[in-house]
Design a protein around this motif. Sequence first.
Motif, PDB file in Angstrom:
ATOM      1  N   PHE A  74       0.226  -1.144   0.173  1.00 49.86           N
ATOM      2  CA  PHE A  74       0.639   0.068   0.149  1.00 49.86           C
ATOM      3  C   PHE A  74       0.829   1.370  -0.134  1.00 49.86           C
ATOM      4  O   PHE A  74       0.604   2.532   0.083  1.00 49.86           O
ATOM      5  N   SER A  75       1.835   1.612  -0.260  1.00 51.31           N
ATOM      6  CA  SER A  75       2.807   2.654  -0.045  1.00 51.31           C
ATOM      7  C   SER A  75       2.504   3.667  -1.532  1.00 51.31           C
ATOM      8  O   SER A  75       2.800   4.546  -0.927  1.00 51.31           O
ATOM      9  N   PRO A  76       2.373   2.718  -2.560  1.00 51.17           N
ATOM     10  CA  PRO A  76       2.862   3.625  -3.510  1.00 51.17           C
ATOM     11  C   PRO A  76       0.873   4.419  -3.525  1.00 51.17           C
ATOM     12  O   PRO A  76       1.028   5.317  -3.848  1.00 51.17           O
ATOM     13  N   MET A  77       0.261   4.615  -2.633  1.00 45.25           N
ATOM     14  CA  MET A  77      -1.103   4.631  -2.446  1.00 45.25           C
ATOM     15  C   MET A  77      -0.741   6.210  -1.844  1.00 45.25           C
ATOM     16  O   MET A  77      -1.318   7.170  -1.774  1.00 45.25           O
ATOM     17  N   ASP A  83       3.562  16.274  -1.697  1.00 43.50           N
ATOM     18  CA  ASP A  83       3.241  17.326  -1.836  1.00 43.50           C
ATOM     19  C   ASP A  83       2.735  18.475  -0.275  1.00 43.50           C
ATOM     20  O   ASP A  83       3.278  19.477   0.185  1.00 43.50           O
ATOM     21  N   ARG A  84       2.224  17.313   0.098  1.00 44.85           N
ATOM     22  CA  ARG A  84       1.759  18.058   1.963  1.00 44.85           C
ATOM     23  C   ARG A  84       2.966  17.826   2.812  1.00 44.85           C
ATOM     24  O   ARG A  84       3.207  18.067   3.725  1.00 44.85           O
ATOM     25  N   PHE A  85       3.398  16.342   3.080  1.00 47.14           N
ATOM     26  CA  PHE A  85       4.493  15.885   3.357  1.00 47.14           C
ATOM     27  C   PHE A  85       5.978  15.322   2.498  1.00 47.14           C
ATOM     28  O   PHE A  85       5.606  14.311   2.235  1.00 47.14           O
ATOM     29  N   SER A  86       6.896  16.610   2.928  1.00 44.30           N
ATOM     30  CA  SER A  86       8.220  15.997   1.867  1.00 44.30           C
ATOM     31  C   SER A  86       8.437  14.373   2.443  1.00 44.30           C
ATOM     32  O   SER A  86       9.445  14.227   1.827  1.00 44.30           O
ATOM     33  N   VAL A  87       8.541  14.383   3.590  1.00 45.22           N
ATOM     34  CA  VAL A  87       9.544  12.959   4.135  1.00 45.22           C
ATOM     35  C   VAL A  87       8.730  11.620   3.097  1.00 45.22           C
ATOM     36  O   VAL A  87       9.185  11.002   3.288  1.00 45.22           O
ATOM     37  N   ILE A  88       7.330  11.881   3.066  1.00 45.66           N
ATOM     38  CA  ILE A  88       6.862  10.865   1.769  1.00 45.66           C
ATOM     39  C   ILE A  88       7.618  10.136   0.388  1.00 45.66           C
ATOM     40  O   ILE A  88       7.373   9.696  -0.297  1.00 45.66           O
ATOM     41  N   GLY A  89       8.366  11.629   0.313  1.00 41.99           N
ATOM     42  CA  GLY A  89       8.952  12.142  -0.533  1.00 41.99           C
ATOM     43  C   GLY A  89      10.128  10.831  -1.024  1.00 41.99           C
ATOM     44  O   GLY A  89      10.518  10.272  -1.545  1.00 41.99           O
ATOM     45  N   LEU A  90      10.883  10.257   0.218  1.00 38.65           N
ATOM     46  CA  LEU A  90      11.491   8.815   0.614  1.00 38.65           C
ATOM     47  C   LEU A  90      10.976   7.741   0.000  1.00 38.65           C
ATOM     48  O   LEU A  90      12.075   7.358  -0.004  1.00 38.65           O
ATOM     49  N   LEU A  91       9.537   7.504  -0.201  1.00 40.18           N
ATOM     50  CA  LEU A  91       9.174   6.229  -0.424  1.00 40.18           C
ATOM     51  C   LEU A  91       9.675   5.904  -1.827  1.00 40.18           C
ATOM     52  O   LEU A  91       9.497   4.932  -2.487  1.00 40.18           O
ATOM     53  N   GLU A  92       9.707   6.919  -2.637  1.00 38.10           N
ATOM     54  CA  GLU A  92      10.277   6.699  -3.799  1.00 38.10           C
ATOM     55  C   GLU A  92      10.886   5.871  -4.725  1.00 38.10           C
ATOM     56  O   GLU A  92      11.122   5.305  -5.293  1.00 38.10           O
ATOM     57  N   TYR A  93      11.962   5.472  -3.158  1.00 40.09           N
ATOM     58  CA  TYR A  93      13.111   4.373  -3.587  1.00 40.09           C
ATOM     59  C   TYR A  93      13.269   3.521  -2.515  1.00 40.09           C
ATOM     60  O   TYR A  93      13.849   2.662  -2.766  1.00 40.09           O
TER      61      TYR A  93
END
Length: 143
Positions: A74-77, A83-93
Amino acid sequence: MITKSALTFVTTLILIAACAFIMDYSPANLLVISLALIVSTFFYIGIGTILGLMTKTVMEASLIVMPAFFFFSFSPMLLVYEDRFSVIGLLEYLPNIVLIDLAHQIEAGAGLGSTWVELVILSTWALVMFVGSIVMYNRKQTD
């Protein structure tokens, strides 16, 4: 440990091939997709081995893998909130998201030269899990 992992690897590849055949999936670059799926399979076998070595019974192993299963499923969701939580950008890795990104690039016409960064990220994750599973196995042997 090697024979169970080898059996899991072969079974996984057979199931992926069967699903691709049933769904009539023919990627634009079969070599890159196959390589990415093989490396990704090593990652998931490694994480399963690590989590399995942390338990004493099959029932515990079945339960301990559930959070990892849900996280990677479910992490891709969560990427819509980037854009609201910058730490979520780490999920791209994460390897599952990198694999999705690689598949999108392949379908857009990219080749091995354009997707090497994603393959390196997947390979790094697989290597880390492989080394981690060896460390866990050696610790389990000395306990």
